[in-house]
Scaffold this motif. Structure first.
Motif, PDB file in Angstrom:
ATOM      1  N   GLU A  95       0.832  -1.202   0.000  1.00 31.95           N
ATOM      2  CA  GLU A  95       0.000   0.000   0.000  1.00 31.95           C
ATOM      3  C   GLU A  95       0.871   1.259   0.000  1.00 31.95           C
ATOM      4  O   GLU A  95       0.583   2.227  -0.705  1.00 31.95           O
ATOM      5  CB  GLU A  95      -0.945  -0.004   1.195  1.00 31.95           C
ATOM      6  CG  GLU A  95      -2.082  -1.002   1.060  1.00 31.95           C
ATOM      7  CD  GLU A  95      -2.925  -1.104   2.325  1.00 31.95           C
ATOM      8  OE1 GLU A  95      -2.533  -0.530   3.374  1.00 31.95           O
ATOM      9  OE2 GLU A  95      -3.969  -1.771   2.259  1.00 31.95           O
ATOM     10  N   GLN A  96       1.940   1.232   0.796  1.00 29.13           N
ATOM     11  CA  GLN A  96       2.853   2.375   0.821  1.00 29.13           C
ATOM     12  C   GLN A  96       3.503   2.567  -0.548  1.00 29.13           C
ATOM     13  O   GLN A  96       3.621   3.689  -1.045  1.00 29.13           O
ATOM     14  CB  GLN A  96       3.931   2.170   1.886  1.00 29.13           C
ATOM     15  CG  GLN A  96       3.430   2.284   3.297  1.00 29.13           C
ATOM     16  CD  GLN A  96       4.512   1.926   4.310  1.00 29.13           C
ATOM     17  OE1 GLN A  96       5.602   1.499   3.958  1.00 29.13           O
ATOM     18  NE2 GLN A  96       4.190   2.104   5.598  1.00 29.13           N
ATOM     19  N   HIS A  97       3.892   1.477  -1.164  1.00 30.15           N
ATOM     20  CA  HIS A  97       4.519   1.549  -2.479  1.00 30.15           C
ATOM     21  C   HIS A  97       3.534   2.108  -3.511  1.00 30.15           C
ATOM     22  O   HIS A  97       3.895   2.961  -4.328  1.00 30.15           O
ATOM     23  CB  HIS A  97       5.004   0.164  -2.907  1.00 30.15           C
ATOM     24  CG  HIS A  97       5.592   0.133  -4.277  1.00 30.15           C
ATOM     25  ND1 HIS A  97       6.806   0.700  -4.566  1.00 30.15           N
ATOM     26  CD2 HIS A  97       5.124  -0.380  -5.445  1.00 30.15           C
ATOM     27  CE1 HIS A  97       7.059   0.536  -5.847  1.00 30.15           C
ATOM     28  NE2 HIS A  97       6.053  -0.119  -6.397  1.00 30.15           N
ATOM     29  N   GLU A  98       2.301   1.630  -3.473  1.00 30.78           N
ATOM     30  CA  GLU A  98       1.290   2.119  -4.417  1.00 30.78           C
ATOM     31  C   GLU A  98       1.007   3.601  -4.194  1.00 30.78           C
ATOM     32  O   GLU A  98       0.820   4.351  -5.155  1.00 30.78           O
ATOM     33  CB  GLU A  98       0.014   1.300  -4.297  1.00 30.78           C
ATOM     34  CG  GLU A  98       0.152  -0.111  -4.841  1.00 30.78           C
ATOM     35  CD  GLU A  98      -1.056  -0.975  -4.547  1.00 30.78           C
ATOM     36  OE1 GLU A  98      -2.019  -0.475  -3.911  1.00 30.78           O
ATOM     37  OE2 GLU A  98      -1.037  -2.143  -4.961  1.00 30.78           O
ATOM     38  N   ALA A 103       1.509   9.191  -6.033  1.00 31.93           N
ATOM     39  CA  ALA A 103       1.977  10.562  -5.813  1.00 31.93           C
ATOM     40  C   ALA A 103       2.981  10.956  -6.898  1.00 31.93           C
ATOM     41  O   ALA A 103       2.925  12.066  -7.433  1.00 31.93           O
ATOM     42  CB  ALA A 103       2.611  10.684  -4.427  1.00 31.93           C
ATOM     43  N   PHE A 104       3.867  10.050  -7.247  1.00 29.71           N
ATOM     44  CA  PHE A 104       4.846  10.336  -8.291  1.00 29.71           C
ATOM     45  C   PHE A 104       4.157  10.564  -9.630  1.00 29.71           C
ATOM     46  O   PHE A 104       4.500  11.488 -10.366  1.00 29.71           O
ATOM     47  CB  PHE A 104       5.854   9.186  -8.398  1.00 29.71           C
ATOM     48  CG  PHE A 104       6.862   9.391  -9.484  1.00 29.71           C
ATOM     49  CD1 PHE A 104       7.926  10.257  -9.303  1.00 29.71           C
ATOM     50  CD2 PHE A 104       6.746   8.726 -10.699  1.00 29.71           C
ATOM     51  CE1 PHE A 104       8.860  10.449 -10.302  1.00 29.71           C
ATOM     52  CE2 PHE A 104       7.671   8.918 -11.697  1.00 29.71           C
ATOM     53  CZ  PHE A 104       8.727   9.782 -11.505  1.00 29.71           C
ATOM     54  N   ALA A 105       3.178   9.721  -9.938  1.00 30.54           N
ATOM     55  CA  ALA A 105       2.451   9.866 -11.207  1.00 30.54           C
ATOM     56  C   ALA A 105       1.727  11.211 -11.255  1.00 30.54           C
ATOM     57  O   ALA A 105       1.705  11.880 -12.298  1.00 30.54           O
ATOM     58  CB  ALA A 105       1.473   8.715 -11.388  1.00 30.54           C
TER      59      ALA A 105
END
Length: 134
Positions: A95-98, A103-105
């Motif tokens: 979940e943290q990775h997603e 946010a990056f996208a």
């Protein structure tokens, strides 16, 4: 273009330069030998290399089969008890990775939105020019 008989014959043969080979053989033994020092490695003692459990003869293992089976059952049970916690940790990490990826996208989309901003700026500028002409 014609090849002469001599070049055709020599093309299929290998010739050795015996004089050069002889002079090389003379020099062969005169080269300096380099003695390398021993590598400073401490080899393990033979009795250190064998585990105590491995030292047990096969008859002892056969006699302790019930004990070994019980240890395996306990290890499997401990793994099952840890499994939900491990899954929760994995889900949280995913979940943290997603969230980071989202946010990056979003940031990338905002950064590369220059075309839309330029288009909007031109429309606003055109609207201002049209207002001034009226």
């Amino acid at each position: 273009c014609r090849m002469d008989k001599k070049s055709r014959k020599s093309r299929g043969k290998i010739t050795w330069d015996e004089e050069v080979i002889a002079s090389h053989d003379k020099d062969r033994g005169t080269r300096m030998k380099v003695d390398e020092p021993e590598t400073p490695y401490m080899y393990p003692e033979p009795e250190d290399m064998i585990d105590e459990e491995v030292k047990a003869p096969p008859q002892t293992l056969a006699n302790n089969w019930d004990e070994i089976a019980e240890k395996l059952k306990q290890a499997a049970q401990a793994q099952k008890e840890k499994e939900p916690e491990a899954r929760l940790e994995w889900v949280e990490k995913m979940e943290q990775h997603e969230e980071k990826a989202r946010a990056f996208a979003d940031k990338r989309r905002q950064h590369y939105n220059e075309f839309e901003r330029l288009k909007q700026w031109r429309e606003d500028k055109q609207a201002q020019v049209d207002d001034e002409l009226l």
